[in-house]
Design a protein around this motif. Structure first.
Motif, PDB file in Angstrom:
ATOM      1  N   ILE A  23      22.144 -41.627 115.583  1.00  0.00           N
ATOM      2  CA  ILE A  23      22.772 -41.615 116.769  1.00  0.00           C
ATOM      3  C   ILE A  23      24.010 -42.394 117.053  1.00  0.00           C
ATOM      4  O   ILE A  23      23.815 -43.490 116.466  1.00  0.00           O
ATOM      5  CB  ILE A  23      21.921 -42.155 117.896  1.00  0.00           C
ATOM      6  N   CYS A  24      25.200 -41.773 117.257  1.00  0.00           N
ATOM      7  CA  CYS A  24      26.334 -42.575 117.198  1.00  0.00           C
ATOM      8  C   CYS A  24      26.427 -43.603 118.020  1.00  0.00           C
ATOM      9  O   CYS A  24      26.162 -43.452 119.046  1.00  0.00           O
ATOM     10  CB  CYS A  24      27.470 -41.507 117.506  1.00  0.00           C
ATOM     11  N   TRP A  25      27.104 -44.750 117.497  1.00  0.00           N
ATOM     12  CA  TRP A  25      27.040 -45.849 118.487  1.00  0.00           C
ATOM     13  C   TRP A  25      27.810 -45.828 119.838  1.00  0.00           C
ATOM     14  O   TRP A  25      27.685 -46.248 120.763  1.00  0.00           O
ATOM     15  CB  TRP A  25      27.591 -47.162 118.042  1.00  0.00           C
ATOM     16  N   SER A  26      28.964 -44.646 119.682  1.00  0.00           N
ATOM     17  CA  SER A  26      29.781 -44.565 120.748  1.00  0.00           C
ATOM     18  C   SER A  26      29.390 -43.575 121.956  1.00  0.00           C
ATOM     19  O   SER A  26      29.547 -43.981 122.907  1.00  0.00           O
ATOM     20  CB  SER A  26      31.324 -44.141 120.251  1.00  0.00           C
ATOM     21  N   CYS A  27      29.155 -42.453 121.308  1.00  0.00           N
ATOM     22  CA  CYS A  27      28.904 -41.265 122.127  1.00  0.00           C
ATOM     23  C   CYS A  27      27.549 -40.854 122.226  1.00  0.00           C
ATOM     24  O   CYS A  27      27.189 -40.198 123.284  1.00  0.00           O
ATOM     25  CB  CYS A  27      29.660 -40.093 121.905  1.00  0.00           C
ATOM     26  N   LYS A  28      26.553 -41.553 121.745  1.00  0.00           N
ATOM     27  CA  LYS A  28      25.055 -41.665 121.628  1.00  0.00           C
ATOM     28  C   LYS A  28      24.664 -40.157 121.427  1.00  0.00           C
ATOM     29  O   LYS A  28      23.550 -39.872 121.632  1.00  0.00           O
ATOM     30  CB  LYS A  28      24.573 -42.048 122.932  1.00  0.00           C
ATOM     31  N   LYS A  29      25.452 -39.252 120.596  1.00  0.00           N
ATOM     32  CA  LYS A  29      25.221 -37.976 120.189  1.00  0.00           C
ATOM     33  C   LYS A  29      24.464 -37.981 118.777  1.00  0.00           C
ATOM     34  O   LYS A  29      24.925 -39.127 117.941  1.00  0.00           O
ATOM     35  CB  LYS A  29      26.224 -36.968 120.376  1.00  0.00           C
ATOM     36  N   PRO A  30      23.541 -37.281 118.403  1.00  0.00           N
ATOM     37  CA  PRO A  30      23.141 -37.184 116.857  1.00  0.00           C
ATOM     38  C   PRO A  30      24.238 -36.617 115.862  1.00  0.00           C
ATOM     39  O   PRO A  30      25.084 -35.865 116.593  1.00  0.00           O
ATOM     40  CB  PRO A  30      21.915 -36.259 117.046  1.00  0.00           C
ATOM     41  N   MET A  31      24.094 -37.365 114.741  1.00  0.00           N
ATOM     42  CA  MET A  31      24.939 -36.725 113.706  1.00  0.00           C
ATOM     43  C   MET A  31      24.349 -36.894 112.511  1.00  0.00           C
ATOM     44  O   MET A  31      23.366 -37.660 112.333  1.00  0.00           O
ATOM     45  CB  MET A  31      26.389 -37.738 113.962  1.00  0.00           C
ATOM     46  N   LYS A  32      24.883 -36.428 111.458  1.00  0.00           N
ATOM     47  CA  LYS A  32      24.316 -36.358 109.986  1.00  0.00           C
ATOM     48  C   LYS A  32      25.136 -37.717 109.372  1.00  0.00           C
ATOM     49  O   LYS A  32      26.245 -38.106 109.409  1.00  0.00           O
ATOM     50  CB  LYS A  32      24.578 -35.187 109.303  1.00  0.00           C
ATOM     51  N   ILE A  33      24.290 -38.314 108.658  1.00  0.00           N
ATOM     52  CA  ILE A  33      24.710 -39.198 107.601  1.00  0.00           C
ATOM     53  C   ILE A  33      24.114 -38.950 106.036  1.00  0.00           C
ATOM     54  O   ILE A  33      23.190 -38.169 105.940  1.00  0.00           O
ATOM     55  CB  ILE A  33      24.425 -40.680 107.943  1.00  0.00           C
ATOM     56  N   MET A  34      24.915 -39.599 104.914  1.00  0.00           N
ATOM     57  CA  MET A  34      24.499 -39.264 103.711  1.00  0.00           C
ATOM     58  C   MET A  34      24.220 -40.386 102.976  1.00  0.00           C
ATOM     59  O   MET A  34      25.291 -41.350 103.236  1.00  0.00           O
ATOM     60  CB  MET A  34      25.283 -38.181 102.927  1.00  0.00           C
ATOM     61  N   LEU A  35      22.923 -40.628 102.287  1.00  0.00           N
ATOM     62  CA  LEU A  35      22.793 -41.889 101.663  1.00  0.00           C
ATOM     63  C   LEU A  35      22.735 -41.692 100.285  1.00  0.00           C
ATOM     64  O   LEU A  35      22.104 -40.704  99.835  1.00  0.00           O
ATOM     65  CB  LEU A  35      21.511 -42.672 102.087  1.00  0.00           C
TER      66      LEU A  35
END
Length: 130
Positions: A23-35
């Motif tokens: 969850i994006c800290w700014s808009c609170k929408k879900p997003m993908k991350i890569m680790l």
């Protein structure tokens, strides 16, 4: 064992995980991350030395998996580095929040996992299709 197509040296093996529902800290929408994980720490979602320092070509590899990363200047650290970017609001997701202070480990879901290789001499990642 794979060798670097650019310099011919042995590549180091890592595991890449693409996670969704971060969850994006700014808009609170879900997003993908890569680790990028060390293989022996994969089941703990621990990150490797690439948690904070990423070679430039990670941007294109991430894009191939639907993850938005860009090199940007970060006010908090007063330096430019490659970071995750929210595709909805364009907010930078700082490495500190994704790696060190991430309270979203349990709520984010691994949607893709693949082998990724690193050449220290070329400072470059490689992904090979099997």
């Amino acid at each position: 064992m794979y060798i670097c197509p650019d310099c011919g040296k042995d590549l180091a093996f890592y595991i890449a995980k693409v996670k969704t529902e971060y969850i994006c800290w700014s808009c609170k929408k879900p997003m993908k991350i890569m680790l990028i994980c060390d293989p022996e720490q994969e089941h703990f979602d621990m990150c490797s030395e690439f948690a904070y320092i990423k070679p430039d070509n990670i941007i294109e590899i991430a894009k191939d998996y639907g993850v938005l990363m860009q090199k940007r200047y970060v006010k908090m650290t007063r330096e430019e580095y490659i970071a995750h970017i929210c595709p909805h609001c364009d907010a930078l997701q700082g490495d500190y929040y994704i790696v060190s202070d991430n309270h979203q480990w349990e709520s984010s879901i691994t949607v893709d996992r693949f082998n990724i290789y690193f050449c220290a001499d070329c400072n470059k990642f490689f992904v090979f299709n099997s």
